[in-house]
Scaffold this motif. Structure first.
Motif, PDB file in Angstrom:
ATOM      1  N   GLY A 108       0.825  -1.209   0.000  1.00  0.00           N
ATOM      2  CA  GLY A 108       0.000   0.000   0.000  1.00  0.00           C
ATOM      3  C   GLY A 108       0.853   1.251   0.000  1.00  0.00           C
ATOM      4  O   GLY A 108       0.547   2.237  -0.692  1.00  0.00           O
ATOM      5  N   SER A 109       1.940   1.214   0.757  1.00  0.00           N
ATOM      6  CA  SER A 109       2.848   2.362   0.802  1.00  0.00           C
ATOM      7  C   SER A 109       3.531   2.567  -0.544  1.00  0.00           C
ATOM      8  O   SER A 109       3.658   3.701  -1.027  1.00  0.00           O
ATOM      9  CB  SER A 109       3.900   2.158   1.898  1.00  0.00           C
ATOM     10  N   VAL A 110       3.973   1.479  -1.145  1.00  0.00           N
ATOM     11  CA  VAL A 110       4.630   1.565  -2.458  1.00  0.00           C
ATOM     12  C   VAL A 110       3.669   2.131  -3.495  1.00  0.00           C
ATOM     13  O   VAL A 110       4.021   3.038  -4.269  1.00  0.00           O
ATOM     14  CB  VAL A 110       5.151   0.182  -2.893  1.00  0.00           C
ATOM     15  N   ASP A 111       2.451   1.621  -3.524  1.00  0.00           N
ATOM     16  CA  ASP A 111       1.465   2.095  -4.498  1.00  0.00           C
ATOM     17  C   ASP A 111       1.189   3.592  -4.317  1.00  0.00           C
ATOM     18  O   ASP A 111       1.091   4.341  -5.296  1.00  0.00           O
ATOM     19  CB  ASP A 111       0.160   1.306  -4.360  1.00  0.00           C
ATOM     20  N   GLN A 112       1.066   4.007  -3.054  1.00  0.00           N
ATOM     21  CA  GLN A 112       0.801   5.422  -2.814  1.00  0.00           C
ATOM     22  C   GLN A 112       2.003   6.288  -3.187  1.00  0.00           C
ATOM     23  O   GLN A 112       1.847   7.371  -3.767  1.00  0.00           O
ATOM     24  CB  GLN A 112       0.413   5.658  -1.346  1.00  0.00           C
ATOM     25  N   CYS A 113       3.195   5.799  -2.897  1.00  0.00           N
ATOM     26  CA  CYS A 113       4.402   6.536  -3.292  1.00  0.00           C
ATOM     27  C   CYS A 113       4.446   6.756  -4.797  1.00  0.00           C
ATOM     28  O   CYS A 113       4.796   7.852  -5.272  1.00  0.00           O
ATOM     29  CB  CYS A 113       5.656   5.782  -2.851  1.00  0.00           C
ATOM     30  N   ILE A 114       4.077   5.744  -5.554  1.00  0.00           N
ATOM     31  CA  ILE A 114       4.094   5.864  -7.015  1.00  0.00           C
ATOM     32  C   ILE A 114       3.089   6.914  -7.478  1.00  0.00           C
ATOM     33  O   ILE A 114       3.382   7.733  -8.359  1.00  0.00           O
ATOM     34  CB  ILE A 114       3.820   4.490  -7.665  1.00  0.00           C
ATOM     35  N   ARG A 115       1.900   6.912  -6.879  1.00  0.00           N
ATOM     36  CA  ARG A 115       0.907   7.932  -7.242  1.00  0.00           C
ATOM     37  C   ARG A 115       1.432   9.332  -6.915  1.00  0.00           C
ATOM     38  O   ARG A 115       1.218  10.283  -7.678  1.00  0.00           O
ATOM     39  CB  ARG A 115      -0.413   7.678  -6.508  1.00  0.00           C
ATOM     40  N   MET A 116       2.112   9.462  -5.801  1.00  0.00           N
ATOM     41  CA  MET A 116       2.678  10.752  -5.402  1.00  0.00           C
ATOM     42  C   MET A 116       3.764  11.208  -6.371  1.00  0.00           C
ATOM     43  O   MET A 116       3.808  12.368  -6.778  1.00  0.00           O
ATOM     44  CB  MET A 116       3.224  10.652  -3.977  1.00  0.00           C
ATOM     45  N   ILE A 117       4.624  10.277  -6.751  1.00  0.00           N
ATOM     46  CA  ILE A 117       5.700  10.600  -7.701  1.00  0.00           C
ATOM     47  C   ILE A 117       5.108  11.045  -9.033  1.00  0.00           C
ATOM     48  O   ILE A 117       5.549  12.025  -9.640  1.00  0.00           O
ATOM     49  CB  ILE A 117       6.633   9.386  -7.891  1.00  0.00           C
ATOM     50  N   GLN A 118       4.077  10.341  -9.483  1.00  0.00           N
ATOM     51  CA  GLN A 118       3.448  10.679 -10.757  1.00  0.00           C
ATOM     52  C   GLN A 118       2.745  12.030 -10.710  1.00  0.00           C
ATOM     53  O   GLN A 118       2.545  12.671 -11.744  1.00  0.00           O
ATOM     54  CB  GLN A 118       2.460   9.572 -11.154  1.00  0.00           C
ATOM     55  N   LEU A 151      -2.575  19.020   3.156  1.00  0.00           N
ATOM     56  CA  LEU A 151      -4.019  19.031   2.965  1.00  0.00           C
ATOM     57  C   LEU A 151      -4.643  17.766   3.542  1.00  0.00           C
ATOM     58  O   LEU A 151      -4.025  16.703   3.501  1.00  0.00           O
ATOM     59  CB  LEU A 151      -4.365  19.117   1.473  1.00  0.00           C
ATOM     60  N   THR A 152      -5.861  17.906   4.057  1.00  0.00           N
ATOM     61  CA  THR A 152      -6.587  16.730   4.521  1.00  0.00           C
ATOM     62  C   THR A 152      -7.240  16.067   3.314  1.00  0.00           C
ATOM     63  O   THR A 152      -8.464  16.009   3.165  1.00  0.00           O
ATOM     64  CB  THR A 152      -7.628  17.126   5.585  1.00  0.00           C
ATOM     65  N   GLU A 153      -6.392  15.608   2.427  1.00  0.00           N
ATOM     66  CA  GLU A 153      -6.796  14.956   1.181  1.00  0.00           C
ATOM     67  C   GLU A 153      -5.749  13.890   0.868  1.00  0.00           C
ATOM     68  O   GLU A 153      -4.709  13.820   1.535  1.00  0.00           O
ATOM     69  CB  GLU A 153      -6.864  15.977   0.034  1.00  0.00           C
ATOM     70  N   ASP A 154      -5.995  13.083  -0.137  1.00  0.00           N
ATOM     71  CA  ASP A 154      -4.986  12.109  -0.542  1.00  0.00           C
ATOM     72  C   ASP A 154      -3.708  12.854  -0.936  1.00  0.00           C
ATOM     73  O   ASP A 154      -3.768  13.917  -1.567  1.00  0.00           O
ATOM     74  CB  ASP A 154      -5.485  11.276  -1.726  1.00  0.00           C
ATOM     75  N   PRO A 155      -2.531  12.326  -0.563  1.00  0.00           N
ATOM     76  CA  PRO A 155      -1.290  13.086  -0.738  1.00  0.00           C
ATOM     77  C   PRO A 155      -0.945  13.424  -2.181  1.00  0.00           C
ATOM     78  O   PRO A 155      -0.225  14.394  -2.421  1.00  0.00           O
ATOM     79  CB  PRO A 155      -0.232  12.173  -0.117  1.00  0.00           C
ATOM     80  N   GLU A 156      -1.469  12.664  -3.137  1.00  0.00           N
ATOM     81  CA  GLU A 156      -1.155  12.986  -4.532  1.00  0.00           C
ATOM     82  C   GLU A 156      -1.789  14.311  -4.980  1.00  0.00           C
ATOM     83  O   GLU A 156      -1.431  14.861  -6.029  1.00  0.00           O
ATOM     84  CB  GLU A 156      -1.582  11.865  -5.488  1.00  0.00           C
ATOM     85  N   PHE A 157      -2.718  14.856  -4.166  1.00  0.00           N
ATOM     86  CA  PHE A 157      -3.307  16.157  -4.495  1.00  0.00           C
ATOM     87  C   PHE A 157      -2.480  17.312  -3.942  1.00  0.00           C
ATOM     88  O   PHE A 157      -2.751  18.481  -4.255  1.00  0.00           O
ATOM     89  CB  PHE A 157      -4.742  16.237  -3.965  1.00  0.00           C
ATOM     90  N   GLU A 158      -1.478  17.007  -3.124  1.00  0.00           N
ATOM     91  CA  GLU A 158      -0.688  18.073  -2.507  1.00  0.00           C
ATOM     92  C   GLU A 158       0.388  18.626  -3.444  1.00  0.00           C
ATOM     93  O   GLU A 158       0.598  19.844  -3.512  1.00  0.00           O
ATOM     94  CB  GLU A 158      -0.039  17.562  -1.222  1.00  0.00           C
TER      95      GLU A 158
END
Length: 660
Positions: A55-65, A282-289
């Motif tokens: 889950g952490s890896v998947d979220q990291c990838i979304r953040m990087i993208q 932000l109190t949102e998913d980190p990929e929106f930051e």
């Protein structure tokens, strides 16, 4: 306080008028370099449980993208610190080389483990070697020095590991989690925040370790801005290396409020060339930051080519303490009055009662009366398109003088002049007139209005370095002891709503946090041609942003404020869902501040500015606060919102929500 006043002899930035980034030492974090001549770095933080590797890896990838160049992951204990190795290995296996940062609170042993795995560790000097008990302690100089020696012993092992592994460090002070030791000696102040970091920096300097980034975060934008400025001044004064700065506003919240609040704090510092890496919380998913942070940063890529602004050699404003500029009262502007919101509706001809909803005023035909919400503007500017019906008592109309001069009843409408019109005019409104000028006309305007008691300035600029250009005009007003109230006007070409929020929050909010400005106006003059519906939506956005900027700058509290953390792997409940649920029940409470924190790390300390607090204390358990005091512990989460409302009700702060 005395030491802050003394420091006014020094500058906190290269220039108050020419855009120039502060030159810092470069700090290498993996393949990313923060500071030096390198671009400002965007970063964010994961929200998935650190023990959930995939889950952490998947979220990291979304953040990087999404544009994230540095990723922070919480490590609340040794087991999470150890699992950073697995997360890093999986990312590298997939070809992602973005550096990782371990976020540490309370657990030095976890920091020491993480420092051998990831490229950077973040420590909070308020809780790295201290447990906060909210105690006031009387220290002698000797006993205080003993405390510093205790910290040194606890901190030295981490420095040694970082040096051996080439690991960087962020010393990240948070306003809400200052140690009892700092609070007892310096109080809840920007100076206390700075000294909290300097205690640890002195130890690093003694060990010749300088791979350091520093932050001074607060959910109060005034405190945050003052602390960063004071940090720079104290670093220079103390002979420290010019370490890079990590900028951020803690617990900024969600959606429009979170973006505006972040921009007021972060943008104000970026304007003066401070900041080497940015995280928008932000109190949102980190990929929106990351996209929000990038929008803030991108304004400065070509900023150095701005039109020349005359230098400020004698700065009459204390940049380390909030003091409102002295202004006389004109109608309901200036002096003790809160800043006013003027909303531009001039692009709509034949306006009806229906469109007034966009500025927070609602006509109820069945009752033949008006109601107003918490974003009901104070004035509307109609330009050459006068409003054909009677306005509610809570709102006034401003017209171009070319229209106003032909009115039969001029008393309840107010004229707006250009400088040439104002100089040639004779029969002014007896109470309130508006004079619109550019920053370049300020000296001529001062001569015209110096002794007037019936005029408010509308101040704007065409300079791309807008906030400093406007600030320069305010300095001229102060130096001339001209106390005429000033409303700041900004206008932007067609752009995304997010950009309008961020730009206005920076350009006007940066002035407000220094006590400059008696009103805000977002103008439609640079907008393209739109349908009536699109213009109405733009007006609604401008009106909302105006109130949001005033609230974020702490100058006018018109609505409920939510100090909510951005979530991380420590969070004990769904922050986004819970924040939305609490907002739905409480967002009609004007001026009340509610802290919503996912765990005790972001508990009573981080929400220090809140009136009431909702903090995760265990799976399915909530602790409720009034200020910093616990009112109820271990409340089942399904009952916690009702219990929070009961506390607010018992405190006399509850009002029933009216339907509109």
């Amino acid at each position: 306080m005395e030491s802050i006043i003394k420091s006014l002899d020094s500058h906190y930035c290269n220039s108050l008028t020419s855009y120039s980034r502060r030159k810092t030492i470069p700090v290498k974090i993996g393949d990313v370099i923060i500071g030096g001549d390198n671009p400002i770095v965007v970063q964010s933080m994961t929200t998935v449980d650190t023990m959930d590797t995939q889950g952490s890896v998947d979220q990291c990838i979304r953040m990087i993208q999404s544009g994230c160049e540095l990723i922070r992951i919480t490590a609340p204990s040794i087991k999470e610190a150890e699992n950073l190795r697995n997360i890093k290995a999986e990312l590298r296996k997939l070809g992602y080389i973005t550096p990782l940062v371990a976020d540490i609170h309370f657990t030095p042993n976890a920091a020491e483990v993480a420092a051998g795995i990831v490229e950077k560790v973040r420590i909070n000097p308020g809780n790295y070697a201290d447990k906060k008990k909210f105690e006031v302690i009387e220290y002698t100089d000797a006993s205080y020095q003993d405390e510093l020696e205790r910290i040194r012993e606890r901190f030295l092992p981490l420095i040694k590991i970082c040096k051996e592994n080439g690991t960087a460090m962020r010393i990240g002070t948070n306003h809400g989690s200052l140690s009892d030791r700092i609070m007892s000696r310096y109080g809840d102040t920007p100076l206390g925040m700075v000294e909290s970091a300097l205690e640890f920096l002195r130890i690093c300097a003694d060990e010749n370790y300088h791979e350091i980034v520093i932050s001074m975060k607060s959910s109060n934008t005034q405190v945050m801005v003052q602390a960063y400025r004071l940090l720079v001044q104290k670093l220079d004064e103390g002979g420290f290396k010019p370490y890079p700065l990590h900028l951020g506003v803690t617990e900024a919240g969600e959606a429009e409020d979170g973006r505006i609040k972040s921009a007021v704090g972060i943008g104000t510092l970026l304007e003066d060339g401070l900041g080497d890496t940015v995280r928008v919380s932000l109190t949102e998913d980190p990929e929106f930051e990351a996209p929000v942070a990038k929008s803030l940063i991108d304004r400065y890529t070509q900023r150095s080519s701005h039109a020349v602004i005359s230098e400020i050699t004698d700065y009459p404003i204390n940049p380390f303490e909030y003091t409102k500029r002295k202004s006389q009262e004109v109608f309901n502007f200036g002096d003790h009055n809160v800043p006013r919101v003027i909303t531009d509706i001039s692009r709509i001809d034949r306006i009806t009662e229906k469109e007034m909803k966009a500025v927070g005023h609602f006509y109820l035909p069945e009752l033949d009366k008006w109601k107003m919400n918490d974003q009901g503007c104070d004035f509307v500017y109609s330009g050459i398109n006068p409003i054909p019906f009677m306005l509610p008592n809570g709102m006034k109309e401003i017209q171009n003088v070319s229209v106003w001069v032909h009115l039969k009843d001029q008393k309840n409408k107010y004229p707006l002049f250009s400088l040439d019109e104002y100089k040639a005019f004779q029969n002014f409104h007896s109470e309130l007139n508006f004079l619109e000028i550019t920053d370049g006309q300020i000296e001529e305007a001062i001569e015209v209005v110096q002794d007037r008691k019936d005029t408010v300035l509308i101040l704007k600029t065409e300079n791309t370095h807008a906030m400093p250009a406007l600030r320069r005009a305010f300095v001229k007003l102060i130096q001339a002891d001209c106390r005429i109230p000033v409303t700041v006007k900004v206008s932007y070409p067609d752009q995304a709503a997010d950009q309008t929020m961020l730009y206005a929050a920076t350009d006007v909010g940066g002035l407000l946090v220094d006590g400059l400005g008696d009103g805000i106006m977002l103008s439609l003059e640079k907008e393209g041609f739109h349908t009536r519906e699109n213009v109405t939506e733009q007006i609604k956005l401008h009106n909302s942003v105006g109130f949001g900027v005033l609230q974020a700058a702490r100058t006018r509290m018109s609505k409920t404020e939510y100090i909510s953390c951005p979530s991380c792997g420590r969070t004990l409940f769904d922050l986004q869902e819970t924040t939305a649920m609490i907002r739905k029940r409480t967002d009609h409470l004007k001026g009340v501040k509610i802290g919503i924190m996912g765990c005790i790390v972001n508990g009573p300390g981080e929400m220090a500015d809140a009136d009431y607090g909702y903090v995760g204390s265990g799976k399915g358990k909530i602790t409720l606060y009034k200020g910093k005091e616990v009112v109820k512990r271990s409340v089942p989460s399904e009952k916690a919102v009702d219990e929070l409302i009961n506390i607010i009700r018992e405190d006399g702060m509850w009002i029933e929500q009216e339907s509109i």
